[in-house]
Design a protein around this motif. Structure first.
Motif, PDB file in Angstrom:
ATOM      1  N   GLU A 239       0.787  -1.048   0.133  1.00 27.84           N
ATOM      2  CA  GLU A 239       0.155   0.381  -0.194  1.00 27.84           C
ATOM      3  C   GLU A 239       1.079   1.064  -0.220  1.00 27.84           C
TER       4      GLU A 239
ATOM      5  N   GLU B 122       1.487   1.800  -3.489  1.00 27.84           N
ATOM      6  CA  GLU B 122       0.846   2.409  -3.787  1.00 27.84           C
ATOM      7  C   GLU B 122       0.491   3.725  -3.877  1.00 27.84           C
TER       8      GLU B 122
ATOM      9  N   ASN C  94      -3.357  -0.530  -8.230  1.00 26.05           N
ATOM     10  CA  ASN C  94      -4.374  -1.518  -6.872  1.00 26.05           C
ATOM     11  C   ASN C  94      -3.312  -2.495  -7.514  1.00 26.05           C
TER      12      ASN C  94
END
Length: 149
Positions: free
Chosen positions: A104, A107, A125
């Protein structure tokens, strides 16, 4: 799996302008290491509640048709509570679960940097269907262990 996590550490993050026609890359390699971390007295950290690992993800990404690529190395130290085994004892789903916060971060950093450089954030994603897997070292350790059993 219950964990006690340290902060995510960005060791490197590179943003480069790329030709949108360049080869698409989505290379994330999860590595689990048992770090040699000591407390303030120079003694190894207490692992009676569970083993301490460092999740490290080197990555190289060039989304399809994107005018950029990103690469780097991001990691996190964590304690896996009630787990006293080795990295190869973890199932792929468990590895994905404990590495999710680091993924994450990749990202988020990509979105924030592209929001500044391209005036439009690009969302990456990664999901369980993507090829985010344990690296070759962990796979080899698993194979060796299975041969012994």
């Amino acid at each position: 799996m219950k964990t006690r996590k340290g902060p995510v550490s960005v060791q490197s993050f590179h943003y480069d302008i790329a030709n949108p026609q360049d080869e698409v890359k989505q290379d994330l390699q999860i590595s689990l290491d048992h770090p040699d971390i000591k407390d303030e007295n120079g003694k190894p950290l207490d692992e009676s509640e569970g083993k301490i690992f460092q999740v490290v993800i080197p990555f190289e990404i060039h989304p399809q048709g994107a005018p950029f690529s990103v690469s780097g190395l991001i990691g996190q130290v964590m304690q896996l509570l009630d787990f006293h085994g080795d990295p190869e004892d973890l199932k792929d789903k468990e590895v994905q679960q404990i590495s999710r916060e680091v993924v994450e971060y990749i990202e988020t950093l990509t979105y924030q940097v592209t929001a500044v450089t391209l005036n439009k954030g690009v969302s990456l994603n990664f999901s369980a269907q993507d090829s985010v897997e344990p690296n070759e070292t962990v796979k080899k350790l698993r194979e060796d262990k299975n041969k012994k059993d």
